[in-house]
Design a protein around this motif. Structure first.
Motif, mmCIF file in Angstrom:
data_model
loop_
_atom_site.group_PDB
_atom_site.id
_atom_site.type_symbol
_atom_site.label_atom_id
_atom_site.label_comp_id
_atom_site.label_asym_id
_atom_site.label_seq_id
_atom_site.Cartn_x
_atom_site.Cartn_y
_atom_site.Cartn_z
ATOM 1 N N VAL A 1 0.834 -1.205 0.000
ATOM 2 C CA VAL A 1 0.000 0.000 0.000
ATOM 3 C C VAL A 1 0.868 1.254 0.000
ATOM 4 N N SER A 2 1.919 1.258 0.800
ATOM 5 C CA SER A 2 2.790 2.427 0.904
ATOM 6 C C SER A 2 3.488 2.723 -0.418
ATOM 7 N N LEU A 3 3.985 1.692 -1.079
ATOM 8 C CA LEU A 3 4.624 1.889 -2.378
ATOM 9 C C LEU A 3 3.630 2.430 -3.403
ATOM 10 N N SER A 4 2.415 1.931 -3.381
ATOM 11 C CA SER A 4 1.394 2.394 -4.329
ATOM 12 C C SER A 4 1.043 3.856 -4.089
ATOM 13 N N VAL A 5 0.901 4.241 -2.826
ATOM 14 C CA VAL A 5 0.586 5.631 -2.504
ATOM 15 C C VAL A 5 1.725 6.558 -2.923
ATOM 16 N N ALA A 6 2.966 6.150 -2.653
ATOM 17 C CA ALA A 6 4.118 6.963 -3.039
ATOM 18 C C ALA A 6 4.178 7.139 -4.555
ATOM 19 N N SER A 7 3.929 6.057 -5.287
ATOM 20 C CA SER A 7 3.959 6.126 -6.746
ATOM 21 C C SER A 7 2.892 7.080 -7.268
ATOM 22 N N GLY A 8 1.689 6.984 -6.709
ATOM 23 C CA GLY A 8 0.617 7.867 -7.159
ATOM 24 C C GLY A 8 0.914 9.336 -6.889
ATOM 25 N N ALA A 9 1.464 9.623 -5.723
ATOM 26 C CA ALA A 9 1.784 11.008 -5.376
ATOM 27 C C ALA A 9 2.865 11.567 -6.301
ATOM 28 N N LEU A 10 3.888 10.771 -6.574
ATOM 29 C CA LEU A 10 4.959 11.213 -7.463
ATOM 30 C C LEU A 10 4.430 11.461 -8.875
ATOM 31 N N TRP A 11 3.531 10.591 -9.336
ATOM 32 C CA TRP A 11 2.962 10.751 -10.684
ATOM 33 C C TRP A 11 2.175 12.044 -10.781
ATOM 34 N N ILE B 1 11.782 13.956 -13.807
ATOM 35 C CA ILE B 1 12.398 13.165 -12.747
ATOM 36 C C ILE B 1 11.316 12.498 -11.906
ATOM 37 N N PHE B 2 10.275 13.239 -11.598
ATOM 38 C CA PHE B 2 9.202 12.708 -10.758
ATOM 39 C C PHE B 2 8.396 11.640 -11.496
ATOM 40 N N PHE B 3 8.217 11.785 -12.794
ATOM 41 C CA PHE B 3 7.498 10.769 -13.566
ATOM 42 C C PHE B 3 8.258 9.447 -13.579
ATOM 43 N N ILE B 4 9.565 9.512 -13.832
ATOM 44 C CA ILE B 4 10.372 8.286 -13.847
ATOM 45 C C ILE B 4 10.410 7.665 -12.454
ATOM 46 N N ALA B 5 10.479 8.497 -11.417
ATOM 47 C CA ALA B 5 10.473 7.985 -10.048
ATOM 48 C C ALA B 5 9.157 7.275 -9.738
ATOM 49 N N ALA B 6 8.045 7.824 -10.199
ATOM 50 C CA ALA B 6 6.745 7.187 -9.983
ATOM 51 C C ALA B 6 6.689 5.816 -10.645
ATOM 52 N N THR B 7 7.230 5.718 -11.850
ATOM 53 C CA THR B 7 7.223 4.446 -12.578
ATOM 54 C C THR B 7 8.078 3.395 -11.867
ATOM 55 N N ALA B 8 9.270 3.783 -11.429
ATOM 56 C CA ALA B 8 10.153 2.841 -10.739
ATOM 57 C C ALA B 8 9.545 2.379 -9.414
ATOM 58 N N THR B 9 8.868 3.277 -8.706
ATOM 59 C CA THR B 9 8.226 2.898 -7.444
ATOM 60 C C THR B 9 7.115 1.889 -7.682
ATOM 61 N N ALA B 10 6.341 2.083 -8.736
ATOM 62 C CA ALA B 10 5.283 1.129 -9.081
ATOM 63 C C ALA B 10 5.872 -0.242 -9.413
ATOM 64 N N MET B 11 7.010 -0.261 -10.081
ATOM 65 C CA MET B 11 7.681 -1.536 -10.382
ATOM 66 C C MET B 11 8.112 -2.228 -9.098
ATOM 67 N N GLY B 12 8.583 -1.450 -8.119
ATOM 68 C CA GLY B 12 8.943 -2.029 -6.835
ATOM 69 C C GLY B 12 7.752 -2.664 -6.151
ATOM 70 N N ALA B 13 6.585 -2.004 -6.224
ATOM 71 C CA ALA B 13 5.365 -2.564 -5.635
ATOM 72 C C ALA B 13 4.993 -3.876 -6.310
#
Length: 406
Positions: free
Chosen positions: A278-288, A366-378
């Motif tokens: 859940v935490s990874l998903s929330v972080a990814s959404g916020a970054l996106w 930078i934030f878009f790529i970070a959001a994508t990588a975080t989603a991959m981690g989830a």
């Protein structure tokens, strides 16, 4: 009654380590809130100033592995106190640096103590509390990471804005001296643990479950610091955000992390995988949203996204550390050392990738790529079976020699 006394002293020690982690992470991350001032004073670009974070993190990673093999038998109280004193010297030297190379040299000194301190406090948490409380103890100790975002980075930014970035580093130096004294007075006598060799490291790295956890951690942590290293320049270019708002916004970011750690501290012990996903998903959404809707969010929307991102990533960091300790058993020390090395390598990699992207594109990318990588981690976490609800007895046996000497 004796048992109560022992428990009380152990939890005081846990709290002291939390203060120590706050100080050492503040030292590492303080430049994030000072990049513009450092760049202007030393005549370097923002992307070059960001390398202060990269080099520090990579040296800290090497120091973590070295300390696990060379310093593992050292008594914990004098070791951790000495490491905090070294950090104080480093920050003081940074405050007096007259050029970029001098600043980098001062940072190298601090990085050497940083890695050794972090790997030591990871295993000490298993020595101080019973298996079913490791998650809570880890949340307190590594909650210092979130507290550093709450007070460390914003205060450094405030001091840097009002008095200059050198004064901010001087303040970190003074705080490091104070924490060294606190650690020396409050930590119980903890002997070192078993020696760690290449075979121990290899055993951990040959474990497929560890490799998947490490891979998810690399994605999430690299992504976070890819964006967070450049949060101050990002906020500077937003039309709805005045420069005077930046420090309070960083305060909101870190405050959310501190609250999230308090709320989820007990839950992590029981529902670790779910909390992490859940935490990874929330972080990814916020970054996106910070990337795609930067001009539409306005001040209130930006504050909300920073709160969601800050709260989520704080829980992510504690969750990964807890998962490693739950999985490790008798390999708690080498596993923790490898994780600390990976964590710091990822910080440096994120800052470096962010600097590279900044030479080719805008900050929002930078934030878009970070959001994508975080989603991959989830997604990787979805594929890993949840750990046991409490660390194994074997893990505690591995630290049995480190039981507090009361």
């Amino acid at each position: 009654m004796a048992a109560q006394k022992t428990s009380w002293r152990n939890w005081v020690a846990v709290t002291a380590l939390g203060i120590g982690s706050f100080t050492i992470v503040t030292s590492e991350l303080a430049p994030i809130g000072l990049l513009s001032g450092i760049g202007d004073d030393l005549g370097i670009s923002t992307s070059q100033a960001g390398l202060i974070v990269t080099l520090y993190a990579w040296i800290a990673a090497a120091a973590a592995l070295f300390s696990a093999m060379v310093l593992s038998r050292a008594p914990r109280r004098p070791l951790l106190t000495a490491l905090m004193l070294i950090l104080a010297v480093s920050s003081g030297a940074a405050a007096m640096a007259g050029s970029f190379p001098e600043l980098m040299g001062a940072r190298v000194i601090g990085a050497l103590s940083h890695g050794a301190f972090w790997v030591s406090i990871g295993i000490v948490s298993t020595q101080l509390v019973p298996p079913h409380r490791v998650g809570l103890a880890t949340s307190i100790i590594f909650g210092g990471v979130s507290a550093a975002s709450v007070l460390g980075v914003p205060l450094a930014s405030l001091i840097g804005t009002g008095e200059g970035w050198r004064t901010a580093f001087a303040a970190v130096s003074a705080l490091s001296f104070a924490v060294a004294l606190i650690c020396g007075m409050t930590l119980p006598k903890l002997p070192g643990s078993q020696s760690v060799g290449f075979s121990d490291m290899g055993r951990v790295l040959s474990n497929s479950r560890f490799l998947r956890i490490f891979a998810a951690a690399v994605l999430a942590i690299t992504a976070h610091f890819m964006a967070f290293t450049y949060i101050e320049p990002y906020l500077h270019v937003q039309s709805a955000i005045k420069p005077s708002f930046i420090a309070p916004l960083l305060l909101a970011f870190g405050g959310a992390g501190l609250v999230a750690n308090i709320v989820t501290g007990g839950l992590i012990d029981r529902r670790l995988k779910q909390v992490l996903m859940v935490s990874l998903s929330v972080a990814s959404g916020a970054l996106w949203l910070l990337s795609s809707s930067a001009n539409m969010l306005g001040l209130s929307g930006t504050v909300l996204m920073l709160i969601l991102w800050g709260g989520a990533i704080a829980v992510v960091m504690v969750s990964f550390q807890t998962w490693i300790l739950k999985e490790a058993g008798v390999d708690a020390l080498p596993a923790s050392a490898i994780y600390v090395a990976i964590f710091n390598l990822s910080i440096g990699l994120g800052a470096m990738i962010g600097a590279f992207i900044l030479t080719l594109a805008e900050l929002s990318q930078i934030f878009f790529i970070a959001a994508t990588a975080t989603a991959m981690g989830a997604f990787l976490i979805v594929l890993i079976a949840a750990p046991a609800t409490a660390p194994s007895d074997q893990q505690m046996a591995s630290g049995s020699d480190g039981t507090a000497d009361m």
